[in-house]
Motif scaffolding. Structure first.
Motif, PDB file in Angstrom:
ATOM      1  N   CYS A 109       0.894   5.960  -3.382  1.00  0.00           N
ATOM      2  CA  CYS A 109      -0.539   5.740  -3.597  1.00  0.00           C
ATOM      3  C   CYS A 109      -1.110   4.769  -2.576  1.00  0.00           C
ATOM      4  CB  CYS A 109      -0.764   5.231  -5.017  1.00  0.00           C
ATOM      5  SG  CYS A 109      -2.498   4.950  -5.439  1.00  0.00           S
ATOM      6  N   LEU A 110      -0.433   3.662  -2.358  1.00  0.00           N
ATOM      7  CA  LEU A 110      -0.921   2.675  -1.386  1.00  0.00           C
ATOM      8  C   LEU A 110      -0.965   3.244   0.019  1.00  0.00           C
ATOM      9  CD1 LEU A 110       0.762  -0.562  -2.754  1.00  0.00           C
ATOM     10  CD2 LEU A 110      -1.691  -0.263  -2.318  1.00  0.00           C
ATOM     11  N   LEU A 111       0.034   4.005   0.393  1.00  0.00           N
ATOM     12  CA  LEU A 111       0.039   4.598   1.726  1.00  0.00           C
ATOM     13  C   LEU A 111      -1.125   5.579   1.888  1.00  0.00           C
ATOM     14  CD1 LEU A 111       3.871   5.150   2.178  1.00  0.00           C
ATOM     15  CD2 LEU A 111       2.440   3.506   3.423  1.00  0.00           C
ATOM     16  N   GLN A 112      -1.411   6.355   0.845  1.00  0.00           N
ATOM     17  CA  GLN A 112      -2.526   7.291   0.914  1.00  0.00           C
ATOM     18  C   GLN A 112      -3.862   6.562   0.930  1.00  0.00           C
ATOM     19  OE1 GLN A 112      -2.214  10.731   1.278  1.00  0.00           O
ATOM     20  NE2 GLN A 112      -4.368  10.466   1.815  1.00  0.00           N
ATOM     21  N   LEU A 113      -4.008   5.529   0.112  1.00  0.00           N
ATOM     22  CA  LEU A 113      -5.245   4.759   0.102  1.00  0.00           C
ATOM     23  C   LEU A 113      -5.489   4.098   1.458  1.00  0.00           C
ATOM     24  CD1 LEU A 113      -5.012   3.114  -3.433  1.00  0.00           C
ATOM     25  CD2 LEU A 113      -6.666   4.846  -2.701  1.00  0.00           C
ATOM     26  N   GLN A 114      -4.430   3.644   2.102  1.00  0.00           N
ATOM     27  CA  GLN A 114      -4.565   3.079   3.447  1.00  0.00           C
ATOM     28  C   GLN A 114      -5.065   4.147   4.425  1.00  0.00           C
ATOM     29  OE1 GLN A 114      -0.939   2.018   5.664  1.00  0.00           O
ATOM     30  NE2 GLN A 114      -1.921   0.062   6.163  1.00  0.00           N
ATOM     31  N   ALA A 115      -4.483   5.336   4.345  1.00  0.00           N
ATOM     32  CA  ALA A 115      -4.903   6.426   5.232  1.00  0.00           C
ATOM     33  C   ALA A 115      -6.353   6.822   4.977  1.00  0.00           C
ATOM     34  CB  ALA A 115      -3.985   7.634   5.034  1.00  0.00           C
ATOM     35  N   ASP A 116      -6.798   6.672   3.718  1.00  0.00           N
ATOM     36  CA  ASP A 116      -8.167   7.049   3.348  1.00  0.00           C
ATOM     37  C   ASP A 116      -9.158   5.899   3.497  1.00  0.00           C
ATOM     38  OD1 ASP A 116      -7.147   9.516   2.711  1.00  0.00           O
ATOM     39  OD2 ASP A 116      -7.105   9.174   0.549  1.00  0.00           O
ATOM     40  N   ASP A 117      -8.689   4.759   3.982  1.00  0.00           N
ATOM     41  CA  ASP A 117      -9.536   3.564   4.120  1.00  0.00           C
ATOM     42  C   ASP A 117     -10.187   3.199   2.781  1.00  0.00           C
ATOM     43  OD1 ASP A 117     -10.660   1.413   5.469  1.00  0.00           O
ATOM     44  OD2 ASP A 117     -12.464   2.534   6.036  1.00  0.00           O
ATOM     45  N   ALA A 118      -9.364   3.187   1.741  1.00  0.00           N
ATOM     46  CA  ALA A 118      -9.872   2.886   0.398  1.00  0.00           C
ATOM     47  C   ALA A 118      -8.962   1.902  -0.326  1.00  0.00           C
ATOM     48  CB  ALA A 118      -9.989   4.173  -0.404  1.00  0.00           C
ATOM     49  N   LEU A 119      -8.318   1.020   0.406  1.00  0.00           N
ATOM     50  CA  LEU A 119      -7.382   0.084  -0.207  1.00  0.00           C
ATOM     51  C   LEU A 119      -8.076  -0.901  -1.142  1.00  0.00           C
ATOM     52  CD1 LEU A 119      -4.967  -0.857   2.720  1.00  0.00           C
ATOM     53  CD2 LEU A 119      -4.320   0.234   0.561  1.00  0.00           C
ATOM     54  N   PRO A 120      -7.464  -1.183  -2.300  1.00  0.00           N
ATOM     55  CA  PRO A 120      -7.979  -2.252  -3.164  1.00  0.00           C
ATOM     56  C   PRO A 120      -7.552  -3.608  -2.609  1.00  0.00           C
ATOM     57  CG  PRO A 120      -5.964  -1.381  -4.089  1.00  0.00           C
ATOM     58  CD  PRO A 120      -6.244  -0.559  -2.854  1.00  0.00           C
ATOM     59  N   ALA A 121      -8.230  -4.659  -3.041  1.00  0.00           N
ATOM     60  CA  ALA A 121      -7.817  -6.007  -2.638  1.00  0.00           C
ATOM     61  C   ALA A 121      -6.471  -6.359  -3.264  1.00  0.00           C
ATOM     62  CB  ALA A 121      -8.874  -7.030  -3.053  1.00  0.00           C
ATOM     63  N   ARG A 122      -6.246  -5.868  -4.484  1.00  0.00           N
ATOM     64  CA  ARG A 122      -5.001  -6.143  -5.204  1.00  0.00           C
ATOM     65  C   ARG A 122      -4.498  -4.859  -5.843  1.00  0.00           C
ATOM     66  NH1 ARG A 122      -7.292  -9.825  -9.600  1.00  0.00           N
ATOM     67  NH2 ARG A 122      -5.159  -9.765 -10.433  1.00  0.00           N
ATOM     68  N   TYR A 123      -3.179  -4.702  -5.846  1.00  0.00           N
ATOM     69  CA  TYR A 123      -2.537  -3.614  -6.583  1.00  0.00           C
ATOM     70  C   TYR A 123      -1.667  -4.289  -7.633  1.00  0.00           C
ATOM     71  CZ  TYR A 123      -0.265   0.844  -7.589  1.00  0.00           C
ATOM     72  OH  TYR A 123       0.174   1.995  -8.205  1.00  0.00           O
ATOM     73  N   ALA A 124      -2.138  -4.270  -8.884  1.00  0.00           N
ATOM     74  CA  ALA A 124      -1.457  -4.991  -9.957  1.00  0.00           C
ATOM     75  C   ALA A 124      -0.678  -4.012 -10.832  1.00  0.00           C
ATOM     76  CB  ALA A 124      -2.478  -5.748 -10.807  1.00  0.00           C
ATOM     77  N   ILE A 125       0.553  -4.370 -11.154  1.00  0.00           N
ATOM     78  CA  ILE A 125       1.412  -3.545 -11.988  1.00  0.00           C
ATOM     79  C   ILE A 125       1.753  -4.311 -13.266  1.00  0.00           C
ATOM     80  CG2 ILE A 125       3.611  -2.323 -12.165  1.00  0.00           C
ATOM     81  CD1 ILE A 125       3.658  -2.138  -9.118  1.00  0.00           C
ATOM     82  N   LEU A 126       1.468  -3.699 -14.396  1.00  0.00           N
ATOM     83  CA  LEU A 126       1.882  -4.274 -15.680  1.00  0.00           C
ATOM     84  C   LEU A 126       3.167  -3.577 -16.098  1.00  0.00           C
ATOM     85  CD1 LEU A 126       1.557  -5.999 -18.173  1.00  0.00           C
ATOM     86  CD2 LEU A 126      -0.032  -4.296 -19.103  1.00  0.00           C
ATOM     87  N   GLU A 127       4.280  -4.269 -15.996  1.00  0.00           N
ATOM     88  CA  GLU A 127       5.592  -3.705 -16.280  1.00  0.00           C
ATOM     89  C   GLU A 127       6.344  -4.635 -17.225  1.00  0.00           C
ATOM     90  OE1 GLU A 127       8.263  -1.761 -17.121  1.00  0.00           O
ATOM     91  OE2 GLU A 127       7.309  -0.691 -15.443  1.00  0.00           O
ATOM     92  N   PRO A 128       6.539  -4.215 -18.477  1.00  0.00           N
ATOM     93  CA  PRO A 128       7.206  -5.102 -19.438  1.00  0.00           C
ATOM     94  C   PRO A 128       8.697  -5.276 -19.191  1.00  0.00           C
ATOM     95  CG  PRO A 128       6.724  -2.974 -20.442  1.00  0.00           C
ATOM     96  CD  PRO A 128       6.059  -2.967 -19.093  1.00  0.00           C
ATOM     97  N   SER A 129       9.317  -4.362 -18.454  1.00  0.00           N
ATOM     98  CA  SER A 129      10.757  -4.432 -18.220  1.00  0.00           C
ATOM     99  C   SER A 129      11.074  -5.270 -16.985  1.00  0.00           C
ATOM    100  CB  SER A 129      11.336  -3.028 -18.034  1.00  0.00           C
ATOM    101  OG  SER A 129      12.649  -3.088 -17.508  1.00  0.00           O
ATOM    102  N   ALA A 130      11.815  -6.369 -17.168  1.00  0.00           N
ATOM    103  CA  ALA A 130      12.205  -7.205 -16.030  1.00  0.00           C
ATOM    104  C   ALA A 130      13.072  -6.426 -15.052  1.00  0.00           C
ATOM    105  CB  ALA A 130      12.945  -8.449 -16.524  1.00  0.00           C
ATOM    106  N   ASP A 131      13.926  -5.562 -15.582  1.00  0.00           N
ATOM    107  CA  ASP A 131      14.795  -4.755 -14.719  1.00  0.00           C
ATOM    108  C   ASP A 131      13.972  -3.801 -13.865  1.00  0.00           C
ATOM    109  OD1 ASP A 131      17.506  -3.497 -14.016  1.00  0.00           O
ATOM    110  OD2 ASP A 131      16.392  -1.796 -14.825  1.00  0.00           O
TER     111      ASP A 131
END
Length: 394
Positions: A109-131
């Motif tokens: 997703c980030l690579l595509q957003l970069q190619a489309d000149d549509a990057l967000p300032a932050r890409y935040a992931i909510l992941e409850p699993s530490a692993d």
């Protein structure tokens, strides 16, 4: 489940430990816990649950394969849809992903957003699993340019402060701990998990609490006929509160959910009288959700009508609802496929790409079993759902 091998000794010991923990909860609760609590412990008990322990889950070597693991085409198409919204927002926009899986979606997703000149300032992931967080971090560190990696962060909860951006969740709602209900003599009962004389998990019923009972009656009123005696299914009565919680302080933006499920009228068909609950282990499906706690995924299909109600109830406008195939085709699948084909080095690579596209879109694969639904607030997400709109089914 022919062809399904028994877990290794170490895995069996792990499962036995979690089984003991769940047994202790049942005893402490006076002999029974709601099914949703059993599911919560089986999936998310710290260090032991299916999603919080270290077992390999995603891809061919795991228990199931999600669309981002199938192909970067999925993530590229979703990025096209989300990028169109990000360009409508200010420079501080956030892309908030719930449940990052293996990190495959974030990467593509980030690579595509970069190619489309549509990057967000932050890409935040909510992941409850530490692993899983660690696996995501390692993958992105290895595969993303430093400038993109610098935008990625992991959160412990929803974004509470005011924010603008997009929220995306793929195969998340199906893994939310869900209550089970049944009908007995016209009354709504809730399924509990108890222990038999040998400590094995067994089902037990008791009158549903007012929240679940009211939610079942709400659904029943929208069906052609009342639920029959003995009918059993799932109903996520807490879904409206969950949607409000994960949206957090979003001021302007959009939410997109992709998952497997049905519109309400199909979800609660009379012939689906035992619900949609099932478990996955080693790419095999089983109805025995009590087997091997901690070693198998437990899941229920999504009621997309309930999801639509919850999103609108949280103050969002409805954007659209369609099959995964329509969503991907309507957001540039053909263009993205041609782009990857141009980079293919041989006929085998070309064949693999085309097989990936088929897996994502064919009705016999993921194309129709998975659906996409969207919501908007102060932005326009509707074009993402312009192809194959199914909102009349809701």
């Amino acid at each position: 489940m022919s062809g399904l091998s028994a877990p290794a000794a170490e895995a069996q010991a792990h499962s036995a430990h979690l089984r003991e923990v769940i047994q202790e909860h049942i005893i402490a609760a006076g002999g029974g816990i709601p099914f949703w609590k059993f599911m919560e412990l089986a999936l998310y008990a710290p260090g032991l649950g299916y999603y919080s322990a270290g077992a390999h889950k995603f891809g061919p070597g795991g228990d199931f394969t999600t669309a981002p693991e199938r192909s970067p085409l999925f993530s590229a198409c979703v990025a096209t849809a989300l990028g169109a919204v990000l360009r409508q927002l200010d420079a501080g926009a956030v892309l908030f992903e719930l449940g990052g899986g293996s990190g495959a979606f974030a990467e593509a997703c980030l690579l595509q957003l970069q190619a489309d000149d549509a990057l967000p300032a932050r890409y935040a992931i909510l992941e409850p699993s530490a692993d899983l967080r660690q696996r995501q971090r390692q993958r992105l560190q290895q595969r993303l340019p430093a400038a993109l990696l610098a935008r990625v962060e992991w959160l412990d909860g929803p974004i509470q402060e005011p924010w603008n951006g997009v929220l995306f969740a793929n195969e998340v709602i199906d893994a939310l701990p869900v209550p089970r209900f049944s009908m007995r003599a016209g009354e709504v009962m809730e399924e509990f998990v108890a222990l038999d004389g040998e400590g094995r998990f067994v089902r037990r019923e008791q009158p549903a609490d007012p929240l679940l009972a009211a939610a079942v009656r709400h659904v029943e009123q929208q069906l052609p006929e009342p639920f029959a005696e003995g009918y059993r299914s799932e109903l996520l009565a807490q879904l409206p509160y969950w949607i409000q919680a994960v949206a957090g302080g979003m001021q302007r933006g959009a939410m997109v959910f992709i998952d497997y499920g049905y519109a309400r009228g199909e979800y609660y068909l009379p012939e689906r009288g035992d619900g949609t609950l099932r478990a996955f282990r080693q790419h095999h499906v089983t109805g025995d959700v009590f087997a091997w706690p901690g070693l198998q995924d437990i899941t229920a299909s999504v009621d997309f009508t309930a999801l639509a109600e919850a999103g609108v109830g949280a103050g969002f406008a409805f954007s659209g609802y369609c099959s995964q195939a329509s969503f991907l085709l309507g957001n540039g699948l053909q263009t993205h496929l041609l782009g990857l084909e141009a980079q293919a080095t041989d006929e085998v690579a070309l064949h693999n790409l085309r097989q990936q596209a088929k897996a994502l879109t064919l009705p016999s694969e993921m194309g129709e079993r998975f659906q996409a639904i969207g919501f908007q607030r102060g932005v326009d997400l509707e074009p993402a759902f312009a192809l194959g709109d199914l909102s009349h089914r809701l």
